[in-house]
Write a protein that holds these residues in place. Structure first.
Motif, PDB file in Angstrom:
ATOM      1  N   TYR A 180       4.512   1.591  32.728  1.00  0.00           N
ATOM      2  CA  TYR A 180       5.501   2.451  33.403  1.00  0.00           C
ATOM      3  C   TYR A 180       6.943   2.044  33.106  1.00  0.00           C
ATOM      4  N   LEU A 181       7.213   1.729  31.839  1.00  0.00           N
ATOM      5  CA  LEU A 181       8.621   1.576  31.435  1.00  0.00           C
ATOM      6  C   LEU A 181       9.210   2.978  31.315  1.00  0.00           C
ATOM      7  N   ALA A 182      10.286   3.215  32.012  1.00  0.00           N
ATOM      8  CA  ALA A 182      10.914   4.547  31.974  1.00  0.00           C
ATOM      9  C   ALA A 182      12.408   4.424  32.199  1.00  0.00           C
ATOM     10  N   VAL A 183      13.166   5.216  31.450  1.00  0.00           N
ATOM     11  CA  VAL A 183      14.605   5.366  31.683  1.00  0.00           C
ATOM     12  C   VAL A 183      14.889   6.870  31.758  1.00  0.00           C
ATOM     13  N   SER A 184      15.654   7.245  32.742  1.00  0.00           N
ATOM     14  CA  SER A 184      16.010   8.652  32.919  1.00  0.00           C
ATOM     15  C   SER A 184      16.609   9.216  31.631  1.00  0.00           C
TER      16      SER A 184
ATOM     17  N   ALA B 110      -0.195   9.677  21.693  1.00  0.00           N
ATOM     18  CA  ALA B 110       0.676  10.860  21.720  1.00  0.00           C
ATOM     19  C   ALA B 110       2.153  10.481  21.879  1.00  0.00           C
ATOM     20  N   ASN B 111       2.426   9.210  22.130  1.00  0.00           N
ATOM     21  CA  ASN B 111       3.797   8.743  22.379  1.00  0.00           C
ATOM     22  C   ASN B 111       4.225   7.736  21.311  1.00  0.00           C
ATOM     23  N   ASN B 112       3.759   7.978  20.095  1.00  0.00           N
ATOM     24  CA  ASN B 112       3.943   6.995  19.023  1.00  0.00           C
ATOM     25  C   ASN B 112       5.417   6.708  18.705  1.00  0.00           C
ATOM     26  N   ASP B 113       6.311   7.664  18.994  1.00  0.00           N
ATOM     27  CA  ASP B 113       7.741   7.484  18.677  1.00  0.00           C
ATOM     28  C   ASP B 113       8.338   6.266  19.378  1.00  0.00           C
ATOM     29  N   VAL B 114       7.781   5.936  20.562  1.00  0.00           N
ATOM     30  CA  VAL B 114       8.346   4.834  21.339  1.00  0.00           C
ATOM     31  C   VAL B 114       8.100   3.476  20.667  1.00  0.00           C
ATOM     32  N   VAL B 115       7.202   3.442  19.684  1.00  0.00           N
ATOM     33  CA  VAL B 115       6.951   2.193  18.953  1.00  0.00           C
ATOM     34  C   VAL B 115       8.248   1.669  18.339  1.00  0.00           C
ATOM     35  N   ARG B 116       9.108   2.576  17.875  1.00  0.00           N
ATOM     36  CA  ARG B 116      10.363   2.127  17.245  1.00  0.00           C
ATOM     37  C   ARG B 116      11.296   1.467  18.255  1.00  0.00           C
ATOM     38  N   PHE B 117      11.258   1.939  19.499  1.00  0.00           N
ATOM     39  CA  PHE B 117      12.032   1.256  20.556  1.00  0.00           C
ATOM     40  C   PHE B 117      11.520  -0.171  20.716  1.00  0.00           C
ATOM     41  N   TYR B 118      10.191  -0.330  20.838  1.00  0.00           N
ATOM     42  CA  TYR B 118       9.647  -1.675  21.056  1.00  0.00           C
ATOM     43  C   TYR B 118       9.943  -2.580  19.854  1.00  0.00           C
ATOM     44  N   GLU B 119       9.872  -2.022  18.649  1.00  0.00           N
ATOM     45  CA  GLU B 119      10.211  -2.835  17.467  1.00  0.00           C
ATOM     46  C   GLU B 119      11.664  -3.284  17.535  1.00  0.00           C
ATOM     47  N   ALA B 120      12.546  -2.378  17.998  1.00  0.00           N
ATOM     48  CA  ALA B 120      13.986  -2.713  18.074  1.00  0.00           C
ATOM     49  C   ALA B 120      14.239  -3.859  19.046  1.00  0.00           C
ATOM     50  N   ILE B 121      13.343  -4.049  20.025  1.00  0.00           N
ATOM     51  CA  ILE B 121      13.563  -5.138  20.993  1.00  0.00           C
ATOM     52  C   ILE B 121      12.603  -6.314  20.735  1.00  0.00           C
TER      53      ILE B 121
ATOM     54  N   CYS C  61      20.211   8.808  30.847  1.00  0.00           N
ATOM     55  CA  CYS C  61      20.755   7.435  30.786  1.00  0.00           C
ATOM     56  C   CYS C  61      20.256   6.665  29.568  1.00  0.00           C
ATOM     57  N   ARG C  62      19.610   7.354  28.646  1.00  0.00           N
ATOM     58  CA  ARG C  62      19.036   6.633  27.487  1.00  0.00           C
ATOM     59  C   ARG C  62      20.113   6.261  26.477  1.00  0.00           C
ATOM     60  N   GLY C  63      19.781   5.285  25.641  1.00  0.00           N
ATOM     61  CA  GLY C  63      20.705   4.878  24.588  1.00  0.00           C
ATOM     62  C   GLY C  63      21.834   3.990  25.087  1.00  0.00           C
ATOM     63  N   ARG C  64      21.710   3.465  26.306  1.00  0.00           N
ATOM     64  CA  ARG C  64      22.759   2.609  26.877  1.00  0.00           C
ATOM     65  C   ARG C  64      22.251   1.186  27.124  1.00  0.00           C
ATOM     66  N   GLY C  65      21.086   0.868  26.592  1.00  0.00           N
ATOM     67  CA  GLY C  65      20.568  -0.494  26.737  1.00  0.00           C
ATOM     68  C   GLY C  65      19.768  -0.732  28.007  1.00  0.00           C
ATOM     69  N   PHE C  66      19.504   0.332  28.770  1.00  0.00           N
ATOM     70  CA  PHE C  66      18.778   0.143  30.036  1.00  0.00           C
ATOM     71  C   PHE C  66      17.303  -0.211  29.794  1.00  0.00           C
ATOM     72  N   GLY C  67      16.708   0.421  28.787  1.00  0.00           N
ATOM     73  CA  GLY C  67      15.308   0.103  28.479  1.00  0.00           C
ATOM     74  C   GLY C  67      15.156  -1.351  28.079  1.00  0.00           C
ATOM     75  N   ARG C  68      16.069  -1.802  27.228  1.00  0.00           N
ATOM     76  CA  ARG C  68      16.043  -3.207  26.812  1.00  0.00           C
ATOM     77  C   ARG C  68      16.240  -4.119  28.032  1.00  0.00           C
ATOM     78  N   ALA C  69      17.172  -3.777  28.913  1.00  0.00           N
ATOM     79  CA  ALA C  69      17.454  -4.613  30.084  1.00  0.00           C
ATOM     80  C   ALA C  69      16.231  -4.689  31.013  1.00  0.00           C
TER      81      ALA C  69
HETATM   82  C1  LIG Z   1      11.520   4.063  25.695  1.00  0.00           C
HETATM   83  C2  LIG Z   1      12.712   4.136  26.646  1.00  0.00           C
HETATM   84  C3  LIG Z   1      12.416   3.340  27.907  1.00  0.00           C
HETATM   85  C4  LIG Z   1      13.948   3.549  25.913  1.00  0.00           C
HETATM   86  O1  LIG Z   1      15.015   3.467  26.859  1.00  0.00           O
HETATM   87  P1  LIG Z   1      16.556   3.375  26.405  1.00  0.00           P
HETATM   88  O2  LIG Z   1      17.320   2.958  27.602  1.00  0.00           O
HETATM   89  O3  LIG Z   1      16.973   4.624  25.723  1.00  0.00           O
HETATM   90  O4  LIG Z   1      16.504   2.206  25.326  1.00  0.00           O
HETATM   91  P2  LIG Z   1      17.711   1.238  24.904  1.00  0.00           P
HETATM   92  O5  LIG Z   1      19.001   2.010  25.006  1.00  0.00           O
HETATM   93  O6  LIG Z   1      17.635  -0.029  25.690  1.00  0.00           O
HETATM   94  O7  LIG Z   1      17.374   0.943  23.386  1.00  0.00           O
HETATM   95  C5  LIG Z   1      17.124  -0.359  22.908  1.00  0.00           C
HETATM   96  C6  LIG Z   1      16.993  -0.293  21.410  1.00  0.00           C
HETATM   97  O8  LIG Z   1      15.896   0.566  21.051  1.00  0.00           O
HETATM   98  C7  LIG Z   1      16.347   1.618  20.195  1.00  0.00           C
HETATM   99  N1  LIG Z   1      15.621   2.838  20.573  1.00  0.00           N
HETATM  100  C8  LIG Z   1      15.530   3.371  21.796  1.00  0.00           C
HETATM  101  N2  LIG Z   1      14.768   4.493  21.747  1.00  0.00           N
HETATM  102  C9  LIG Z   1      14.402   4.642  20.459  1.00  0.00           C
HETATM  103  C10 LIG Z   1      13.622   5.592  19.771  1.00  0.00           C
HETATM  104  N3  LIG Z   1      13.046   6.632  20.400  1.00  0.00           N
HETATM  105  N4  LIG Z   1      13.440   5.424  18.440  1.00  0.00           N
HETATM  106  C11 LIG Z   1      14.006   4.392  17.786  1.00  0.00           C
HETATM  107  N5  LIG Z   1      14.751   3.442  18.391  1.00  0.00           N
HETATM  108  C12 LIG Z   1      14.949   3.572  19.711  1.00  0.00           C
HETATM  109  C13 LIG Z   1      17.822   1.744  20.474  1.00  0.00           C
HETATM  110  O9  LIG Z   1      18.497   2.277  19.369  1.00  0.00           O
HETATM  111  C14 LIG Z   1      18.218   0.305  20.744  1.00  0.00           C
HETATM  112  O10 LIG Z   1      18.373  -0.392  19.535  1.00  0.00           O
HETATM  113  P3  LIG Z   1      19.627  -1.381  19.303  1.00  0.00           P
HETATM  114  O11 LIG Z   1      19.693  -2.261  20.529  1.00  0.00           O
HETATM  115  O12 LIG Z   1      19.285  -2.095  18.054  1.00  0.00           O
HETATM  116  O13 LIG Z   1      20.807  -0.484  19.205  1.00  0.00           O
HETATM  117  C15 LIG Z   1      13.031   5.620  27.011  1.00  0.00           C
HETATM  118  O14 LIG Z   1      13.188   6.367  25.814  1.00  0.00           O
HETATM  119  C16 LIG Z   1      11.975   6.292  27.872  1.00  0.00           C
HETATM  120  O15 LIG Z   1      11.991   6.204  29.100  1.00  0.00           O
HETATM  121  N6  LIG Z   1      11.016   7.020  27.222  1.00  0.00           N
HETATM  122  C17 LIG Z   1      10.009   7.792  27.965  1.00  0.00           C
HETATM  123  C18 LIG Z   1       8.999   6.916  28.661  1.00  0.00           C
HETATM  124  C19 LIG Z   1       8.169   6.097  27.688  1.00  0.00           C
HETATM  125  O16 LIG Z   1       7.741   6.551  26.648  1.00  0.00           O
HETATM  126  N7  LIG Z   1       7.927   4.825  28.071  1.00  0.00           N
HETATM  127  C20 LIG Z   1       7.153   3.884  27.293  1.00  0.00           C
HETATM  128  C21 LIG Z   1       5.701   4.050  27.573  1.00  0.00           C
HETATM  129  S1  LIG Z   1       4.735   2.939  26.536  1.00  0.00           S
END
Ligand SMILES: CC(C)(COP(=O)(O)OP(=O)(O)OC[C@H]1O[C@@H](n2cnc3c(N)ncnc32)[C@H](O)[C@@H]1OP(=O)(O)O)[C@@H](O)C(=O)NCCC(=O)NCCS
Length: 136
Positions: free
Chosen positions: A71-75, A110-121, A78-86
């Motif tokens: 249940y990681l979620a950011v509104s 079905a949510n494979n795009d979020v893998v790039r977020f996790y790789e970024a952190i 509010c995305r793209g501001r580092g909240f997910g990383r925090a």
């Molecule tokens: C995934 C999620 C929590 C990211 O939150 P966020 O606040 O936008 O993420 P951040 O701003 O902290 O991003 C951190 C890094 O990830 C990168 N990133 C974030 N979303 C990304 C995406 N969809 N694709 C590629 N990179 C991404 C950012 O560019 C940033 O990189 P940087 O620090 O090198 O600049 C948010 O998109 C979300 O709530 N998604 C829907 C719910 C979900 O899928 N949860 C995960 C279930 S497994």
């Protein structure tokens, strides 16, 4: 964003957040998920707030071998501001404080795009097959 442990008054906002983030699926009842978590591990549901408004969550727990994140979620607004990383940093600190050596998480296919977020952190793919069985 302030990050703190869940309080009862957050409940409805959290369910709205999870719903708009597409984290609510037919086989999971978010209300029951919150109640079960609070019953077993009340400090492991972390909530991110901006001016008393819930804008993020992460659910974290340690089962004695691995830590798990759900249940990681950011509104969306509010995305793209580092909240997910925090939120993930807070979850990892929670686990390290408990002596946990590794954190795991699962991403729905079905949510494979979020893998790039996790790789970024700093996360990487584990060579495993995820399996599960419903108990109730
Ligand atoms: C995934 C999620 C929590 C990211 O939150 P966020 O606040 O936008 O993420 P951040 O701003 O902290 O991003 C951190 C890094 O990830 C990168 N990133 C974030 N979303 C990304 C995406 N969809 N694709 C590629 N990179 C991404 C950012 O560019 C940033 O990189 P940087 O620090 O090198 O600049 C948010 O998109 C979300 O709530 N998604 C829907 C719910 C979900 O899928 N949860 C995960 C279930 S497994």
């Amino acid at each position: 964003m302030e990050i703190r442990a869940y309080r009862q008054e957050d409940r409805d906002q959290i369910i709205d957040l999870w719903t708009c983030c597409n984290l609510v699926v037919p086989w999971n009842d978010p209300l029951k998920d919150i109640e079960r978590k609070v019953r077993t591990d009340p400090d492991g549901l972390l909530v991110g707030l901006l001016k008393d408004q819930v804008v993020g969550t992460v659910m974290v727990g340690y089962e004695g071998h691995r830590g798990w994140v759900n249940y990681l979620a950011v509104s969306p607004s509010c995305r793209g501001r580092g909240f997910g990383r925090a939120l993930m940093t807070s979850a990892e600190r929670f686990l390290m404080d408990a002596g946990c050596p590794k954190v795991n998480l699962q991403v729905r296919s079905a949510n494979n795009d979020v893998v790039r977020f996790y790789e970024a952190i700093g996360y990487s793919l584990d060579e495993v097959v995820g399996m599960g069985k419903r108990l109730c």
